[in-house]
Design an enzyme around this catalytic site. Sequence first.
Site, PDB file in Angstrom:
ATOM      1  N   HIS A 455       0.816  -1.207   0.000  1.00 33.76           N
ATOM      2  CA  HIS A 455       0.000   0.000   0.000  1.00 33.76           C
ATOM      3  C   HIS A 455       0.852   1.260   0.000  1.00 33.76           C
ATOM      4  O   HIS A 455       0.464   2.278  -0.551  1.00 33.76           O
ATOM      5  CB  HIS A 455      -0.959  -0.024   1.192  1.00 33.76           C
ATOM      6  CG  HIS A 455      -2.163  -0.855   0.904  1.00 33.76           C
ATOM      7  ND1 HIS A 455      -2.988  -1.353   1.876  1.00 33.76           N
ATOM      8  CD2 HIS A 455      -2.669  -1.273  -0.266  1.00 33.76           C
ATOM      9  CE1 HIS A 455      -3.957  -2.037   1.299  1.00 33.76           C
ATOM     10  NE2 HIS A 455      -3.781  -2.010   0.013  1.00 33.76           N
ATOM     11  N   GLU A 693      -5.087 -10.803 -33.526  1.00 30.45           N
ATOM     12  CA  GLU A 693      -3.770 -11.053 -32.932  1.00 30.45           C
ATOM     13  C   GLU A 693      -3.081 -12.242 -33.585  1.00 30.45           C
ATOM     14  O   GLU A 693      -2.025 -12.676 -33.145  1.00 30.45           O
ATOM     15  CB  GLU A 693      -3.847 -11.210 -31.404  1.00 30.45           C
ATOM     16  CG  GLU A 693      -5.047 -11.884 -30.859  1.00 30.45           C
ATOM     17  CD  GLU A 693      -5.149 -11.821 -29.338  1.00 30.45           C
ATOM     18  OE1 GLU A 693      -4.308 -11.204 -28.671  1.00 30.45           O
ATOM     19  OE2 GLU A 693      -6.098 -12.432 -28.815  1.00 30.45           O
ATOM     20  N   ASP A 717       0.291 -10.153 -29.124  1.00 27.45           N
ATOM     21  CA  ASP A 717       0.295 -11.460 -29.770  1.00 27.45           C
ATOM     22  C   ASP A 717       0.535 -11.348 -31.264  1.00 27.45           C
ATOM     23  O   ASP A 717       1.228 -12.175 -31.847  1.00 27.45           O
ATOM     24  CB  ASP A 717      -1.022 -12.193 -29.482  1.00 27.45           C
ATOM     25  CG  ASP A 717      -0.969 -12.866 -28.122  1.00 27.45           C
ATOM     26  OD1 ASP A 717       0.048 -13.517 -27.832  1.00 27.45           O
ATOM     27  OD2 ASP A 717      -1.922 -12.722 -27.345  1.00 27.45           O
ATOM     28  N   CYS A 764      -5.526  -2.562 -28.793  1.00 30.92           N
ATOM     29  CA  CYS A 764      -5.505  -2.703 -27.337  1.00 30.92           C
ATOM     30  C   CYS A 764      -4.204  -3.356 -26.861  1.00 30.92           C
ATOM     31  O   CYS A 764      -4.007  -3.543 -25.673  1.00 30.92           O
ATOM     32  CB  CYS A 764      -6.716  -3.477 -26.841  1.00 30.92           C
ATOM     33  SG  CYS A 764      -6.798  -5.144 -27.479  1.00 30.92           S
TER      34      CYS A 764
HETATM   35  C1  PEP Z   1      -2.449  -8.605 -27.111  1.00 33.12           C
HETATM   36  O1  PEP Z   1      -2.101  -9.745 -27.414  1.00 33.12           O
HETATM   37  O2  PEP Z   1      -1.961  -7.583 -27.635  1.00 33.12           O
HETATM   38  C2  PEP Z   1      -3.476  -8.400 -26.079  1.00 33.12           C
HETATM   39  C3  PEP Z   1      -3.978  -7.202 -25.833  1.00 33.12           C
HETATM   40  O3  PEP Z   1      -3.823  -9.488 -25.354  1.00 33.12           O
HETATM   41  P1  PEP Z   1      -2.941 -10.064 -24.127  1.00 33.12           P
HETATM   42  O4  PEP Z   1      -1.770  -9.168 -23.947  1.00 33.12           O
HETATM   43  O5  PEP Z   1      -3.868 -10.100 -22.963  1.00 33.12           O
HETATM   44  O6  PEP Z   1      -2.590 -11.420 -24.662  1.00 33.12           O
HETATM   45 MG    MG Z   2      -3.310 -11.426 -26.682  1.00 31.19          MG
END
Ligand code: PEP
Ligand code: MG
Length: 843
Positions: A455, A693, A717, A764
């Site tokens: 914390h 991915e 990925d 993402c």
């Molecule tokens: C990715 O592969 O870019 C992704 C967002 O998924 P993770 O990192 O959770 O595999």
């Molecule tokens: Mg991924």
Amino acid sequence: MTTTQPLELLAPLSGVLLALDRVPDPVFSSRLIGDGLCIDPTSQTLCAPLAGVISNIQDSGHAVSITDDNGVQVLMHIGLDTVNLAGQGFTRRVVEGQRVEAGQVLIEFDADYVALNARSLLTLMLVVSGEPFTLLAADNGVVAVGQPLLQVSPGEAAEGAEEEEGDALFSKPLTLPNANGLHARPAAVFAQAAKGFAASIYLHKQTQSANAKSLVAIMALQTVQGDTLQVSAAGADAEAAITALVELLAQGCGERVTAPAEEVEVVAPVSSASVLRGVCASPGSAFGQVVQVAEPELSITEQGSTLAAERAALARGLQAATDALQTLQAKAAGSAQAQIFAAHQELLEDPTLLEQAHRLLDEGKSAAFAWNSATVATAKLFQGLGNALLAERAADLADVGQRVLKLILGIQDSAWDLPERAILIAEQLTPSQTASLDTHKVLGFVTVGGGATSHVAILARALGLPAICGVPAQVLALANGKQVLLDADKGELHLDPNLAEIEQLETARKQHVLRRQREVAQASLPAITRDGHHVEVTANVASLQEVEQSLTLGGEGVGLLRSEFLYLDRNRAPSPDEQTATYSAIARALGPQRNLVVRTLDVGGDKPLAYVPMDSETNPFLGLRGIRLCLERPELLREQFRAILASAGLTRLHIMLPMVSLLSELQAARRILEEEALALGLSELPKLGIMIEVPSAALMADVFAPHVDFFSIGTNDLTQYTLAMDRDHPRLASQADSFHPAVLRLIATTVTAAHAHGKWVGVCGALASEALAVPVLIGLGVDELSVSVPLIPTIKAGVRELDLDGCQTLARHVLGLEEASQVREAVRRYRAATVETSPVVEH
Ligand code: PEP
Ligand code: MG
């Protein structure tokens, strides 16, 4: 080849034997350092498995190697990532160069401390000189210290020592960037790379030299961050070897390094004695004066007066503490502190704790004694459970325990009279102490205890103060008022900083603070380019808490809810009701105007889940991962769909399928979703999209596009599958770069296909959280950037500095480049030109 008697290696510890393949660290499991075995220890003394000379013992006491008279070299490494403990928890019983007998004590260690503070206690014994061996004990069995374990055949090592031949070439001196020097992991990566060259190669540190192909020799150099090193090589490929190895060193030999080598080089080398190392708990740096923080000893009388009086005293203490915690929560409303104090308040109401205290009161003890004994005993229990998170909660319990105790004893917490520019040093800083600090006077924290998830670390990050923890206890002996430099990014406290270091870090700190303040102050502004193009900036989250935090930092929704992380530390699946409640709480927090993209379980590969048992696979990244696993176990997917669908009216609900590589996977999942929606009487399906991915999905995006509502590109990925480079491989870390034009071309293909069908595309993966990537992604036409929560203000600010037009020209340009480094360079030049002057792209 000499013929020598086989050599028996004894078990250096008692414990449970594990095959090297099962060690959750690719450097060891891939046998990069050497072949051998692993023991999960039940004893705390590491003994010599053979007679020989201590060829290396690390200053931090976590690793030792012995070389026998036939050149057999055995390395023992206690725990994983234990180099970060900087010696804490280890006592060395031998010194380098000392001759030892088989069975002699080498290192004693505090197993509890190591288990609580490092990644793992798993201990390795590796034959690093490369001789073949046979196992004498049953694999996966229990072994006792001193028991014969391996039979090694000396004289059969693959490679012998070599002399540097001919005239050696020398590299320019370079400064070592690795926070913990060349310890086992980076040393192994370096030695492995050196072995790829025929030349004889040496690594030099001042007057010492090491054969670059020998892991142990490199470790024996005892390098530390900031050391000046040189590489020399002699032989046909000497020049190539030097170029490659110097680059590898500059890039951290597979370890993340905090600054590029050029920047590190200008910092004067520091001697190890003038630097104390810990781990970064909160980033940043500060130059200030030492202020030691010590809790006063409280005197507690064991015997109570009347039972009624002591009960009343305890009740008063608890009530006063509750009131104080409520005031603190109100003051800190909405912040990380508020949540910590809410948790403290809950501890005050814990029935087991109160029951223990009351039992002691009934035995005639005083309120102070009863309360103190109950909290101390419970904190010890937490600490002994071998779980780092619970151990950190023990610190919270101690903190709240002390608060009540002082109130019972009538001790006023005197406000600290702090000098200006204070760097607080303590065994452990409690959340209560940190919350009552005058942050205008405090520049940073240094603690012996605590961890990056404690914390105090959370509070330090919330306050924006640099902090390091896990620092050797000698820090407690520093004199008050001593001028020190805290470089939390590197996990270092410099005791004798020179002027250049101070000035450099001070300038960087001020710029960082100002930039961050500006970005956070403007976080609620939309991310619109200078020429009016809006990019949605959303958050990657794994908990409700992160969702709430993202909203305070200007997040415009959730672009990736990694649902598998909601229940990571559980060994039983969450009940359907629990799942529903979690998704609904997140959906409610976001409200009907924002997107919530829930990714269905992405288990397998790097993310095993305890309650979804899986068969072991030779290559889990290419096995039953993500949607493949869910379609194998449709009941899992059905249950998750039902739980997600319960949030349909609460937010702009999106469901996203991970690791899709075939259209049939999407179609099968859609059928299940439709069935579940129908069963729930929903007239409208939520939006359904897929992650891009896998290269097949990107290349066939035009085929997928009519069947989805959106795409979100998982660049982590996508990069590993496009470049065929394991995303966790320590040696490939710098090459597995999402800036590679191959990855960018797949993003471009995806965006073109999606837009042709009127569908939106997000990114993402971690690439979206890299400020440098933003102009390229915008230029490629990406509509949404889903980023890690603390970076939301930075990415939004980055978008506001750009022009869509210029970004598009830049994107076209980088798609034609040859490699990732060229792309990075092109974007840097573009940013330098556009942010300071008018938009120009250099070709
Ligand atoms: C990715 O592969 O870019 C992704 C967002 O998924 P993770 O990192 O959770 O595999
Ligand atoms: Mg991924």
